[in-house]
Design a protein around this motif. Structure first.
Motif, PDB file in Angstrom:
ATOM      1  N   ALA A  96       0.823  -1.202   0.000  1.00 56.87           N
ATOM      2  CA  ALA A  96       0.000   0.000   0.000  1.00 56.87           C
ATOM      3  C   ALA A  96       0.861   1.258   0.000  1.00 56.87           C
ATOM      4  CB  ALA A  96      -0.915   0.007   1.223  1.00 56.87           C
ATOM      5  N   GLN A  97       2.108   1.113   0.443  1.00 60.93           N
ATOM      6  CA  GLN A  97       3.028   2.250   0.495  1.00 60.93           C
ATOM      7  C   GLN A  97       4.089   2.180  -0.605  1.00 60.93           C
ATOM      8  OE1 GLN A  97       5.512   2.546   4.033  1.00 60.93           O
ATOM      9  NE2 GLN A  97       5.493   4.771   3.909  1.00 60.93           N
ATOM     10  N   GLN A  98       4.720   1.032  -0.727  1.00 62.48           N
ATOM     11  CA  GLN A  98       5.802   0.872  -1.696  1.00 62.48           C
ATOM     12  C   GLN A  98       5.918  -0.598  -2.069  1.00 62.48           C
ATOM     13  OE1 GLN A  98       7.862   1.384  -4.366  1.00 62.48           O
ATOM     14  NE2 GLN A  98       8.263   3.323  -3.299  1.00 62.48           N
ATOM     15  N   GLU A  99       6.039  -0.874  -3.350  1.00 62.00           N
ATOM     16  CA  GLU A  99       6.112  -2.259  -3.811  1.00 62.00           C
ATOM     17  C   GLU A  99       7.440  -2.614  -4.468  1.00 62.00           C
ATOM     18  OE1 GLU A  99       2.288  -3.950  -5.452  1.00 62.00           O
ATOM     19  OE2 GLU A  99       1.866  -1.825  -5.733  1.00 62.00           O
ATOM     20  N   LEU A 100       8.138  -1.621  -4.997  1.00 65.85           N
ATOM     21  CA  LEU A 100       9.306  -1.935  -5.805  1.00 65.85           C
ATOM     22  C   LEU A 100      10.621  -1.764  -5.060  1.00 65.85           C
ATOM     23  CD1 LEU A 100       8.246  -0.429  -9.246  1.00 65.85           C
ATOM     24  CD2 LEU A 100       8.075  -2.785  -8.440  1.00 65.85           C
ATOM     25  N   LYS A 101      10.923  -0.560  -4.592  1.00 70.08           N
ATOM     26  CA  LYS A 101      12.220  -0.395  -3.951  1.00 70.08           C
ATOM     27  C   LYS A 101      12.239   0.794  -3.006  1.00 70.08           C
ATOM     28  CE  LYS A 101      14.248   2.388  -7.694  1.00 70.08           C
ATOM     29  NZ  LYS A 101      15.386   2.499  -8.640  1.00 70.08           N
ATOM     30  N   SER A 102      13.106   0.689  -2.022  1.00 71.22           N
ATOM     31  CA  SER A 102      13.418   1.795  -1.115  1.00 71.22           C
ATOM     32  C   SER A 102      14.798   1.521  -0.532  1.00 71.22           C
ATOM     33  CB  SER A 102      12.384   1.912   0.008  1.00 71.22           C
ATOM     34  OG  SER A 102      12.758   2.944   0.906  1.00 71.22           O
ATOM     35  N   ASP A 103      15.722   2.425  -0.771  1.00 71.44           N
ATOM     36  CA  ASP A 103      17.093   2.231  -0.311  1.00 71.44           C
ATOM     37  C   ASP A 103      17.290   2.644   1.137  1.00 71.44           C
ATOM     38  OD1 ASP A 103      17.945   1.194  -2.741  1.00 71.44           O
ATOM     39  OD2 ASP A 103      18.321   3.189  -3.581  1.00 71.44           O
ATOM     40  N   ARG A 104      16.283   3.234   1.743  1.00 71.68           N
ATOM     41  CA  ARG A 104      16.323   3.522   3.181  1.00 71.68           C
ATOM     42  C   ARG A 104      15.080   2.951   3.830  1.00 71.68           C
ATOM     43  NH1 ARG A 104      12.819   7.158   4.967  1.00 71.68           N
ATOM     44  NH2 ARG A 104      11.894   8.691   3.552  1.00 71.68           N
ATOM     45  N   ALA A 105      15.143   2.737   5.128  1.00 71.62           N
ATOM     46  CA  ALA A 105      14.026   2.108   5.832  1.00 71.62           C
ATOM     47  C   ALA A 105      12.791   3.007   5.795  1.00 71.62           C
ATOM     48  CB  ALA A 105      14.422   1.807   7.270  1.00 71.62           C
ATOM     49  N   LEU A 106      11.712   2.487   5.251  1.00 70.24           N
ATOM     50  CA  LEU A 106      10.476   3.259   5.115  1.00 70.24           C
ATOM     51  C   LEU A 106       9.838   3.524   6.474  1.00 70.24           C
ATOM     52  CD1 LEU A 106       8.947   1.401   2.050  1.00 70.24           C
ATOM     53  CD2 LEU A 106       9.616   3.808   2.084  1.00 70.24           C
ATOM     54  N   LEU A 107       9.374   4.748   6.654  1.00 73.08           N
ATOM     55  CA  LEU A 107       8.615   5.133   7.835  1.00 73.08           C
ATOM     56  C   LEU A 107       7.142   5.226   7.456  1.00 73.08           C
ATOM     57  CD1 LEU A 107      10.973   7.957   9.152  1.00 73.08           C
ATOM     58  CD2 LEU A 107      10.934   5.552   9.841  1.00 73.08           C
ATOM     59  N   GLU A 108       6.290   5.176   8.466  1.00 73.54           N
ATOM     60  CA  GLU A 108       4.849   5.117   8.215  1.00 73.54           C
ATOM     61  C   GLU A 108       4.319   6.345   7.465  1.00 73.54           C
ATOM     62  OE1 GLU A 108       5.658   2.233  11.472  1.00 73.54           O
ATOM     63  OE2 GLU A 108       6.414   4.199  10.870  1.00 73.54           O
ATOM     64  N   VAL A 258       9.222  -5.400 -14.043  1.00 72.15           N
ATOM     65  CA  VAL A 258       8.675  -5.254 -12.690  1.00 72.15           C
ATOM     66  C   VAL A 258       9.155  -6.396 -11.799  1.00 72.15           C
ATOM     67  CG1 VAL A 258       6.558  -5.249 -11.316  1.00 72.15           C
ATOM     68  CG2 VAL A 258       6.657  -3.958 -13.454  1.00 72.15           C
ATOM     69  N   ARG A 259       9.111  -7.631 -12.289  1.00 72.03           N
ATOM     70  CA  ARG A 259       9.569  -8.775 -11.500  1.00 72.03           C
ATOM     71  C   ARG A 259      11.057  -8.646 -11.185  1.00 72.03           C
ATOM     72  NH1 ARG A 259       6.347 -12.156 -15.197  1.00 72.03           N
ATOM     73  NH2 ARG A 259       4.364 -12.639 -14.195  1.00 72.03           N
ATOM     74  N   LEU A 260      11.826  -8.195 -12.170  1.00 72.89           N
ATOM     75  CA  LEU A 260      13.266  -8.022 -11.947  1.00 72.89           C
ATOM     76  C   LEU A 260      13.516  -6.990 -10.857  1.00 72.89           C
ATOM     77  CD1 LEU A 260      16.178  -8.689 -12.782  1.00 72.89           C
ATOM     78  CD2 LEU A 260      16.009  -6.818 -14.463  1.00 72.89           C
ATOM     79  N   GLU A 261      12.761  -5.898 -10.889  1.00 71.72           N
ATOM     80  CA  GLU A 261      12.908  -4.852  -9.870  1.00 71.72           C
ATOM     81  C   GLU A 261      12.622  -5.408  -8.484  1.00 71.72           C
ATOM     82  OE1 GLU A 261      14.170  -1.284  -9.090  1.00 71.72           O
ATOM     83  OE2 GLU A 261      13.132  -1.130 -11.013  1.00 71.72           O
ATOM     84  N   LYS A 262      11.560  -6.201  -8.370  1.00 76.01           N
ATOM     85  CA  LYS A 262      11.192  -6.769  -7.074  1.00 76.01           C
ATOM     86  C   LYS A 262      12.236  -7.771  -6.571  1.00 76.01           C
ATOM     87  CE  LYS A 262       6.156  -6.250  -7.262  1.00 76.01           C
ATOM     88  NZ  LYS A 262       4.843  -6.934  -7.191  1.00 76.01           N
ATOM     89  N   MET A 263      12.852  -8.496  -7.495  1.00 78.48           N
ATOM     90  CA  MET A 263      13.790  -9.542  -7.113  1.00 78.48           C
ATOM     91  C   MET A 263      15.178  -9.004  -6.776  1.00 78.48           C
ATOM     92  SD  MET A 263      12.745 -12.396  -9.983  1.00 78.48           S
ATOM     93  CE  MET A 263      14.036 -13.555  -9.525  1.00 78.48           C
ATOM     94  N   THR A 264      15.525  -7.826  -7.324  1.00 78.28           N
ATOM     95  CA  THR A 264      16.911  -7.380  -7.219  1.00 78.28           C
ATOM     96  C   THR A 264      17.117  -6.036  -6.533  1.00 78.28           C
ATOM     97  OG1 THR A 264      16.812  -6.352  -9.427  1.00 78.28           O
ATOM     98  CG2 THR A 264      17.511  -8.668  -9.311  1.00 78.28           C
TER      99      THR A 264
END
Length: 303
Positions: A96-108, A258-264
């Motif tokens: 609901a917030q992020q599905e693909l990537k975040s290089d830092r820890a997501l906050l609420e 999209v699958r590659l982004e999620k996997m890597t």
């Protein structure tokens, strides 16, 4: 105390009910029952796990996702508002917030950028319930887990295990990433702590995850170790893999962008908000311990 659990028959629901039954009277409620509202009316706590995540047959429509992930939970919440219950726990998703990537820890309170219909439907309910929450003195807790794994899990971790356990090399070793996960044991621990200490929490959204992120390489090594498999990791050139993924964007092959982004890619989550509120110093299982337990369950069941 009576705890009503909706979605009790799924992977997370089965594990959660088993965990809670040692302390509470658990009422397993199915929305298919004609008297489900009556069953819930007797409960002190509502836990909603109802939702649609995976469409393995490829036949689900956008309406299907919104019906399961938003419309049905809205009906349950309206029943909660009319009841004597004081605590509603809704299990949403990090999607609901992020599905693909975040290089830092997501906050609420970081921006929400759902991509898939699944993520968008989960966010739709979050936005709706957050508007309703200030109008009630009842406690409303929305949990956002990343990928949850454990015994009985039929998700992507099981697919990766099958690949490695059959001696098939992992072809994406050139990509280095870390992702946050949540073992089912730690999920159940969070939920029970919320019920036991609901007075310490304010209504709102809470990210829940293991304390440490784990790299895909680490997961593969855990699988090889637990399954006693000597499998070579293959580092295909990144440009080659990305080119194949581009082909998958237009042709029906297993890999697309999209699958590659999620996997890597990195996808990191902070669980500090809920740990601080509940005064949790350390979760029962480390990320590695939880993964090893899950992989051993795959081995035991010979999936």
């Amino acid at each position: 105390m009576k705890v009503g659990v909706l979605g009790f028959n799924g992977f997370m629901g089965k594990n959660l009910c088993q965990h809670l039954k040692s302390t509470f009277e658990v009422v397993e409620v199915s929305l298919r029952d004609t008297d489900w509202e009556t069953q819930l009316q007797q409960c002190d706590v509502y836990i909603n796990l109802v939702g649609k995540a995976h469409d393995h047959k490829g036949v689900a429509t956008e309406l299907d996702y919104y019906y399961a992930n938003s419309d049905l939970p809205k009906r349950v919440f309206e029943v909660f508002l009319k009841s004597e219950a004081k605590l509603y726990i809704h299990v949403s998703s990090l999607a609901a917030q992020q599905e693909l990537k975040s290089d830092r820890a997501l906050l609420e309170d970081d921006p929400c950028q759902p991509v898939t219909t699944y993520g968008k439907s989960k966010r739709d309910f979050e936005e709706w319930i957050l508007k309703k929450t200030p109008l009630t003195d009842k406690k409303v807790i929305v949990l956002r887990p990343p990928m949850v794994h454990g015994p009985g899990d039929k998700g992507n971790l099981g697919v990766l295990y099958k690949l490695i356990s059959k001696g098939i090399p992992y072809p994406l070793n050139a990509f280095k990433n870390e992702r946050s996960f949540l073992s089912i044991d730690n999920f159940c621990y969070f939920v029970k702590k919320i019920i036991d200490n609901q007075g310490k929490l304010i209504s709102g959204i809470y990210n829940v995850s293991d304390d440490e992120p784990v790299s895909t390489t680490k997961i593969i090594n855990i699988i090889k170790n637990e399954a006693s498999k000597k499998v070579i990791n293959v580092s295909l050139p990144k440009f080659f893999v990305k080119a194949i993924a581009k082909i998958g964007d237009v042709l029906p092959i297993p890999l697309n962008s999209v699958r590659l982004e999620k996997m890597t890619s990195n996808l990191l989550v902070s669980n500090q908000k809920i740990k601080t509120a509940l005064e949790i110093e350390k979760l029962p299982l480390s990320a590695e311990e939880g993964l090893r337990k899950t992989i051993r369950s795959f081995i035991d069941k010979k999936i």
